[in-house]
Design a protein around this motif. Structure first.
Motif, PDB file in Angstrom:
ATOM      1  N   ASP A   1      46.317  39.218  36.687  1.00  0.00           N
ATOM      2  CA  ASP A   1      45.561  40.257  35.995  1.00  0.00           C
ATOM      3  C   ASP A   1      46.050  40.221  34.548  1.00  0.00           C
ATOM      4  O   ASP A   1      47.157  40.642  34.264  1.00  0.00           O
ATOM      5  CB  ASP A   1      45.852  41.611  36.659  1.00  0.00           C
ATOM      6  CG  ASP A   1      45.278  42.786  35.884  1.00  0.00           C
ATOM      7  OD1 ASP A   1      44.743  42.589  34.781  1.00  0.00           O
ATOM      8  OD2 ASP A   1      45.399  43.923  36.395  1.00  0.00           O
TER       9      ASP A   1
ATOM     10  N   ASN B   1      47.441  43.315  33.102  1.00  0.00           N
ATOM     11  CA  ASN B   1      48.692  43.740  33.751  1.00  0.00           C
ATOM     12  C   ASN B   1      49.340  42.480  34.322  1.00  0.00           C
ATOM     13  O   ASN B   1      49.339  42.274  35.528  1.00  0.00           O
ATOM     14  CB  ASN B   1      48.404  44.734  34.890  1.00  0.00           C
ATOM     15  CG  ASN B   1      47.589  45.935  34.426  1.00  0.00           C
ATOM     16  OD1 ASN B   1      48.123  46.879  33.867  1.00  0.00           O
ATOM     17  ND2 ASN B   1      46.282  45.879  34.637  1.00  0.00           N
TER      18      ASN B   1
ATOM     19  N   PHE C   1      50.960  41.531  37.636  1.00  0.00           N
ATOM     20  CA  PHE C   1      50.197  41.559  38.889  1.00  0.00           C
ATOM     21  C   PHE C   1      49.454  40.257  39.152  1.00  0.00           C
ATOM     22  O   PHE C   1      48.774  39.727  38.266  1.00  0.00           O
ATOM     23  CB  PHE C   1      49.130  42.657  38.857  1.00  0.00           C
ATOM     24  CG  PHE C   1      49.645  44.045  38.991  1.00  0.00           C
ATOM     25  CD1 PHE C   1      50.799  44.336  39.718  1.00  0.00           C
ATOM     26  CD2 PHE C   1      48.957  45.100  38.399  1.00  0.00           C
ATOM     27  CE1 PHE C   1      51.257  45.642  39.847  1.00  0.00           C
ATOM     28  CE2 PHE C   1      49.415  46.411  38.521  1.00  0.00           C
ATOM     29  CZ  PHE C   1      50.565  46.680  39.246  1.00  0.00           C
TER      30      PHE C   1
ATOM     31  N   CYS D   1      46.485  39.229  41.842  1.00  0.00           N
ATOM     32  CA  CYS D   1      45.546  40.004  42.664  1.00  0.00           C
ATOM     33  C   CYS D   1      44.487  39.108  43.307  1.00  0.00           C
ATOM     34  O   CYS D   1      44.127  38.065  42.761  1.00  0.00           O
ATOM     35  CB  CYS D   1      44.831  41.033  41.797  1.00  0.00           C
ATOM     36  SG  CYS D   1      45.908  41.994  40.734  1.00  0.00           S
TER      37      CYS D   1
ATOM     38  N   PHE E   1      37.921  40.445  39.821  1.00  0.00           N
ATOM     39  CA  PHE E   1      38.949  41.038  40.681  1.00  0.00           C
ATOM     40  C   PHE E   1      38.320  41.907  41.751  1.00  0.00           C
ATOM     41  O   PHE E   1      37.532  42.811  41.440  1.00  0.00           O
ATOM     42  CB  PHE E   1      39.966  41.804  39.837  1.00  0.00           C
ATOM     43  CG  PHE E   1      40.859  40.863  39.085  1.00  0.00           C
ATOM     44  CD1 PHE E   1      41.959  40.295  39.708  1.00  0.00           C
ATOM     45  CD2 PHE E   1      40.561  40.483  37.788  1.00  0.00           C
ATOM     46  CE1 PHE E   1      42.767  39.380  39.042  1.00  0.00           C
ATOM     47  CE2 PHE E   1      41.351  39.576  37.110  1.00  0.00           C
ATOM     48  CZ  PHE E   1      42.460  39.024  37.744  1.00  0.00           C
TER      49      PHE E   1
ATOM     50  N   TRP F   1      37.542  46.087  41.779  1.00  0.00           N
ATOM     51  CA  TRP F   1      37.807  46.731  40.488  1.00  0.00           C
ATOM     52  C   TRP F   1      36.564  46.816  39.602  1.00  0.00           C
ATOM     53  O   TRP F   1      36.653  47.168  38.429  1.00  0.00           O
ATOM     54  CB  TRP F   1      38.949  46.019  39.762  1.00  0.00           C
ATOM     55  CG  TRP F   1      40.256  46.282  40.420  1.00  0.00           C
ATOM     56  CD1 TRP F   1      40.907  45.461  41.291  1.00  0.00           C
ATOM     57  CD2 TRP F   1      41.072  47.452  40.283  1.00  0.00           C
ATOM     58  NE1 TRP F   1      42.069  46.042  41.701  1.00  0.00           N
ATOM     59  CE2 TRP F   1      42.199  47.265  41.107  1.00  0.00           C
ATOM     60  CE3 TRP F   1      40.952  48.634  39.545  1.00  0.00           C
ATOM     61  CZ2 TRP F   1      43.213  48.219  41.212  1.00  0.00           C
ATOM     62  CZ3 TRP F   1      41.954  49.583  39.652  1.00  0.00           C
ATOM     63  CH2 TRP F   1      43.071  49.374  40.474  1.00  0.00           C
TER      64      TRP F   1
ATOM     65  N   PHE G   1      38.669  44.252  34.965  1.00  0.00           N
ATOM     66  CA  PHE G   1      39.767  43.334  34.631  1.00  0.00           C
ATOM     67  C   PHE G   1      39.337  41.875  34.595  1.00  0.00           C
ATOM     68  O   PHE G   1      40.160  40.983  34.420  1.00  0.00           O
ATOM     69  CB  PHE G   1      40.913  43.529  35.643  1.00  0.00           C
ATOM     70  CG  PHE G   1      41.449  44.929  35.644  1.00  0.00           C
ATOM     71  CD1 PHE G   1      42.444  45.306  34.754  1.00  0.00           C
ATOM     72  CD2 PHE G   1      40.928  45.898  36.507  1.00  0.00           C
ATOM     73  CE1 PHE G   1      42.923  46.605  34.724  1.00  0.00           C
ATOM     74  CE2 PHE G   1      41.403  47.199  36.484  1.00  0.00           C
ATOM     75  CZ  PHE G   1      42.401  47.562  35.594  1.00  0.00           C
TER      76      PHE G   1
HETATM   77  N1  MLZ Z   1      47.293  51.112  37.175  1.00  0.00           N
HETATM   78  C1  MLZ Z   1      46.254  50.231  36.810  1.00  0.00           C
HETATM   79  C2  MLZ Z   1      46.380  48.935  37.548  1.00  0.00           C
HETATM   80  C3  MLZ Z   1      45.152  48.173  37.777  1.00  0.00           C
HETATM   81  C4  MLZ Z   1      45.382  46.777  38.292  1.00  0.00           C
HETATM   82  C5  MLZ Z   1      44.106  46.034  38.558  1.00  0.00           C
HETATM   83  N2  MLZ Z   1      44.283  44.665  38.861  1.00  0.00           N
HETATM   84  C6  MLZ Z   1      43.076  43.923  39.017  1.00  0.00           C
HETATM   85  C7  MLZ Z   1      44.919  50.911  37.037  1.00  0.00           C
HETATM   86  O1  MLZ Z   1      44.728  51.523  38.074  1.00  0.00           O
HETATM   87  O2  MLZ Z   1      44.100  50.891  36.134  1.00  0.00           O
END
Ligand code: MLZ
Length: 266
Positions: A155, A158, A161, A163, A179, A182, A186
């Motif tokens: 990611d 981030n 991570f 994912c 992703f 989401w 991302f």
């Molecule tokens: N805390 C963050 C992390 C998101 C991570 C997503 N990875 C694909 C959020 O919730 O926005």
């Protein structure tokens, strides 16, 4: 540690297939990580890639290192695979006729760099040359990804991570990494031979921490104007498992452009 996420179950549930290992620029047996926290090495400054800087290993995760440039702050850590060509033993830069540079955002006056460098290297624990990997794995000859294939991906917003993700588009040498769960927030385009994408099972092999998919609804809202016609299953947060396979085609996004947050009766 992968929590309760299981690729095996997830692939069955989604009816999707994993992108085969030959699609990726990664070694079939992940590179061993013999680094230790505190070791110093040379790394390209990610914000100024023509600069070679001193970095300290501040963490380890699977086959990756969490690095911090000496003289920088703790807000700009970055992650590199141990077989990355962007890291090398201390002394390499000089050997190749180069000069170590202060990182972008060096917290002292530029004139104090030579003394800072001297003090930094004095008595430092330098990562031994033997724990570096001679070279990166070769890039596959061509982009063999196909839309809908699953993978594990860094990611980039981030970068600690990794994912679960799906190939959303294949376009020349590029792939759109989407992703799972989401809703596009991302997603990014990268080259097929990017070092940020890995075959399914990579984290399990390296001991890196694979995040579970997000819980945001897959796919996109139906056209507005027909409220009440949407089945309940399209409502977010009902615990409905993601729709099998590739979600319905989403509006094309240009790389790097922000998507408007969705809110409405879906
Ligand atoms: N805390 C963050 C992390 C998101 C991570 C997503 N990875 C694909 C959020 O919730 O926005």
């Amino acid at each position: 540690y992968q929590g309760h996420f299981s690729w095996e179950k997830y692939l069955k549930e989604t009816g999707a297939i994993a992108a085969p290992a030959h699609c990726f620029r990664q070694s079939t047996t992940p590179p061993v990580n013999e680094f230790k926290a505190g070791m110093k090495l040379e790394a390209q400054d990610p914000r100024n890639t023509t600069s070679t800087c001193i970095a300290t290993v501040v963490g380890l995760t699977g086959s990756r290192l969490r690095l911090r440039l000496d003289g920088s702050d703790n807000k700009n850590d970055f992650w590199r695979l141990v077989d990355s060509s962007e890291i090398q033993p201390i002394g390499s830069c000089e050997k190749n006729g180069g000069m170590l540079q202060p990182p972008l955002g060096f917290r002292l006056n530029a004139s104090s760099w030579p003394m800072f460098l001297l003090k930094t290297l004095n008595g430092a624990e330098m990562a031994p040359a033997r724990i570096f990997h001679k070279e990166e794995p070769p890039a596959p000859e061509q982009n063999s990804f196909q839309v809908g294939m699953k993978l594990e991906a860094v990611d980039r917003k981030n970068p600690h991570f990794i994912c679960p993700a799906t190939v959303g588009e294949v376009r020349g040498v590029e792939v759109l990494v989407t992703f799972d769960g989401w809703r596009g927030a991302f997603d990014y385009y990268c080259r097929y031979d990017s070092r940020d994408i890995f075959p399914v099972g990579w984290c399990a092999l390296t001991g890196d921490n694979l995040q579970p998919p997000g819980t945001k609804a897959f796919g996109v809202p139906k056209t507005l104007g027909a409220p009440g016609l949407l089945p309940d299953s399209s409502v977010e947060g009902t615990g409905t498992p993601p729709t099998p396979g590739r979600p319905p085609p989403q509006k094309k996004r240009k790389p790097g452009r922000k998507k408007t947050k969705l809110s409405g009766p879906w």
